[in-house]
Design a protein around this motif. Structure first.
Motif, PDB file in Angstrom:
ATOM      1  N   ILE A  12     -17.513 -29.209  48.064  1.00 47.39           N
ATOM      2  CA  ILE A  12     -16.217 -29.911  47.952  1.00 47.39           C
ATOM      3  C   ILE A  12     -16.306 -31.365  48.447  1.00 47.39           C
ATOM      4  CG2 ILE A  12     -15.302 -28.973  50.148  1.00 47.39           C
ATOM      5  CD1 ILE A  12     -12.522 -28.913  48.620  1.00 47.39           C
ATOM      6  N   ASN A  13     -17.091 -31.617  49.511  1.00 47.81           N
ATOM      7  CA  ASN A  13     -17.259 -33.008  49.973  1.00 47.81           C
ATOM      8  C   ASN A  13     -17.855 -33.847  48.851  1.00 47.81           C
ATOM      9  OD1 ASN A  13     -16.416 -32.314  52.538  1.00 47.81           O
ATOM     10  ND2 ASN A  13     -18.481 -32.123  53.372  1.00 47.81           N
ATOM     11  N   LEU A  21      -6.251 -29.122  46.229  1.00 42.23           N
ATOM     12  CA  LEU A  21      -5.031 -29.915  46.041  1.00 42.23           C
ATOM     13  C   LEU A  21      -3.810 -29.005  45.863  1.00 42.23           C
ATOM     14  CD1 LEU A  21      -6.525 -32.644  43.696  1.00 42.23           C
ATOM     15  CD2 LEU A  21      -5.551 -33.087  45.951  1.00 42.23           C
ATOM     16  N   ALA A  78      -4.427 -37.514  41.978  1.00 40.56           N
ATOM     17  CA  ALA A  78      -5.661 -36.721  41.863  1.00 40.56           C
ATOM     18  C   ALA A  78      -5.406 -35.469  41.019  1.00 40.56           C
ATOM     19  CB  ALA A  78      -6.166 -36.343  43.249  1.00 40.56           C
ATOM     20  N   PHE A  81     -15.395 -34.469  45.691  1.00 39.06           N
ATOM     21  CA  PHE A  81     -14.421 -35.551  45.868  1.00 39.06           C
ATOM     22  C   PHE A  81     -15.135 -36.910  45.952  1.00 39.06           C
ATOM     23  CE2 PHE A  81     -11.265 -32.298  47.491  1.00 39.06           C
ATOM     24  CZ  PHE A  81     -10.346 -32.511  46.481  1.00 39.06           C
ATOM     25  N   HIS A  82     -16.242 -36.946  46.671  1.00 36.21           N
ATOM     26  CA  HIS A  82     -16.997 -38.193  46.771  1.00 36.21           C
ATOM     27  C   HIS A  82     -17.419 -38.664  45.371  1.00 36.21           C
ATOM     28  CE1 HIS A  82     -20.009 -41.167  47.811  1.00 36.21           C
ATOM     29  NE2 HIS A  82     -20.857 -40.509  47.038  1.00 36.21           N
ATOM     30  N   ARG A 126     -16.167 -40.850  36.977  1.00 35.58           N
ATOM     31  CA  ARG A 126     -14.995 -40.201  36.369  1.00 35.58           C
ATOM     32  C   ARG A 126     -15.039 -40.364  34.849  1.00 35.58           C
ATOM     33  NH1 ARG A 126     -12.213 -42.596  40.264  1.00 35.58           N
ATOM     34  NH2 ARG A 126     -11.035 -43.897  38.835  1.00 35.58           N
ATOM     35  N   LEU A 156     -16.098 -38.093  42.518  1.00 36.79           N
ATOM     36  CA  LEU A 156     -14.965 -38.518  41.684  1.00 36.79           C
ATOM     37  C   LEU A 156     -14.356 -39.844  42.159  1.00 36.79           C
ATOM     38  CD1 LEU A 156     -13.236 -35.073  41.031  1.00 36.79           C
ATOM     39  CD2 LEU A 156     -14.725 -36.360  39.485  1.00 36.79           C
ATOM     40  N   GLY A 157     -14.802 -40.338  43.297  1.00 38.55           N
ATOM     41  CA  GLY A 157     -14.295 -41.607  43.818  1.00 38.55           C
ATOM     42  C   GLY A 157     -14.837 -42.826  43.079  1.00 38.55           C
ATOM     43  N   PHE A 172      -9.861 -40.170  45.843  1.00 36.36           N
ATOM     44  CA  PHE A 172     -10.988 -39.233  45.772  1.00 36.36           C
ATOM     45  C   PHE A 172     -12.014 -39.543  46.867  1.00 36.36           C
ATOM     46  CE2 PHE A 172      -9.777 -38.339  41.187  1.00 36.36           C
ATOM     47  CZ  PHE A 172      -9.504 -36.995  41.402  1.00 36.36           C
ATOM     48  N   HIS A 173     -12.280 -40.820  47.078  1.00 38.13           N
ATOM     49  CA  HIS A 173     -13.240 -41.179  48.133  1.00 38.13           C
ATOM     50  C   HIS A 173     -12.753 -40.652  49.492  1.00 38.13           C
ATOM     51  CE1 HIS A 173     -15.779 -43.454  50.830  1.00 38.13           C
ATOM     52  NE2 HIS A 173     -14.683 -43.869  51.438  1.00 38.13           N
ATOM     53  N   LEU A 185     -10.859 -38.171  50.160  1.00 38.98           N
ATOM     54  CA  LEU A 185     -10.897 -36.708  50.262  1.00 38.98           C
ATOM     55  C   LEU A 185     -12.323 -36.156  50.329  1.00 38.98           C
ATOM     56  CD1 LEU A 185      -7.999 -35.762  47.803  1.00 38.98           C
ATOM     57  CD2 LEU A 185      -7.933 -35.830  50.304  1.00 38.98           C
ATOM     58  N   GLY A 186     -13.309 -37.015  50.161  1.00 45.08           N
ATOM     59  CA  GLY A 186     -14.709 -36.587  50.251  1.00 45.08           C
ATOM     60  C   GLY A 186     -15.175 -36.347  51.682  1.00 45.08           C
ATOM     61  N   ILE A 201      -6.668 -44.408  42.756  1.00 45.05           N
ATOM     62  CA  ILE A 201      -7.375 -43.142  42.468  1.00 45.05           C
ATOM     63  C   ILE A 201      -8.808 -43.146  43.003  1.00 45.05           C
ATOM     64  CG2 ILE A 201      -7.985 -43.827  40.082  1.00 45.05           C
ATOM     65  CD1 ILE A 201      -7.498 -40.784  39.381  1.00 45.05           C
ATOM     66  N   ASN A 202      -9.503 -44.285  42.926  1.00 47.90           N
ATOM     67  CA  ASN A 202     -10.862 -44.356  43.493  1.00 47.90           C
ATOM     68  C   ASN A 202     -10.807 -44.033  44.981  1.00 47.90           C
ATOM     69  OD1 ASN A 202     -11.892 -45.242  41.055  1.00 47.90           O
ATOM     70  ND2 ASN A 202     -11.921 -47.399  41.628  1.00 47.90           N
TER      71      ASN A 202
END
Lengths: 110, 110
Positions: free
Chosen positions: B8-9, B86, A82, B12-13, B21, B15-16, A12-13, A15-16, A8-9
């Motif tokens: 959005i970048n 998503l 996600a 997601f970043h 989180r 949440l990585g 999300f990373h 998708l950044g 999961i880390n």
């Protein structure tokens, strides 16, 4: 590059980055070779390969080599991880407002 | 720290990272002060403040200062941006399989 366990880390990373999201967008429509992925994105093959490695390690994308051609596919389990995390947050957040709504509509016993 | 436009970048970043989180998880349940956020996470106040800055810049969290106390809240618009992206990918991906299913169930005219 074998398919990895979803992390999961890393999901999300991964998708950044806008280029990686563009790759996932294209692969949601259909599987593509690395060359076909690189053309419309207007980036070098080496850059695409690097982004694909990040996407594969996260578990969002799977690639397979047949002869000299590497085909890339979406790995829906990566998206699911996600989605589930975000769904849980929204559910918790909305429950709070449901409770608040209940409190506001309860008859005042004082 | 004023609420920023959702990016959005950055969503997601942000949440990585597992600590960020965990902060979003806690704030989905209820608004919390910075001190109350730091305690169960077992990290320094300075580290929490840094993570909160990343979360605020992404548009996932909003903080407000009243006197000497800063309260942090979830900003649902940030979650929505990630959810929508998503959802769109999943919808595209599932449509592909619906079309494939249609092709397989169409009567063979040859």
């Amino acid at each position: 590059m074998l398919s990895q366990k979803v992390n999961i880390n890393r999901v999300f990373h991964a998708l950044g980055d806008p280029t990686r999201r563009a790759i996932v967008e294209k692969l949601s429509i259909r599987p593509l070779t690395v060359t076909r992925l690189a053309q419309p994105l207007d980036i070098t093959l080496a850059a695409v390969v690097q982004h694909l490695q990040v996407l594969e390690k996260s578990g969002l994308v799977r690639t397979e080599k047949a002869g000299r051609v590497r085909t890339c596919r979406i790995e829906p389990a990566g998206l699911s991880v996600a989605e589930r995390w975000l769904d849980d947050r929204r559910a918790t957040w909305e429950r709070r407002f449901d409770r608040l709504g209940d409190l506001l509509t309860e008859p005042d016993e004082n």
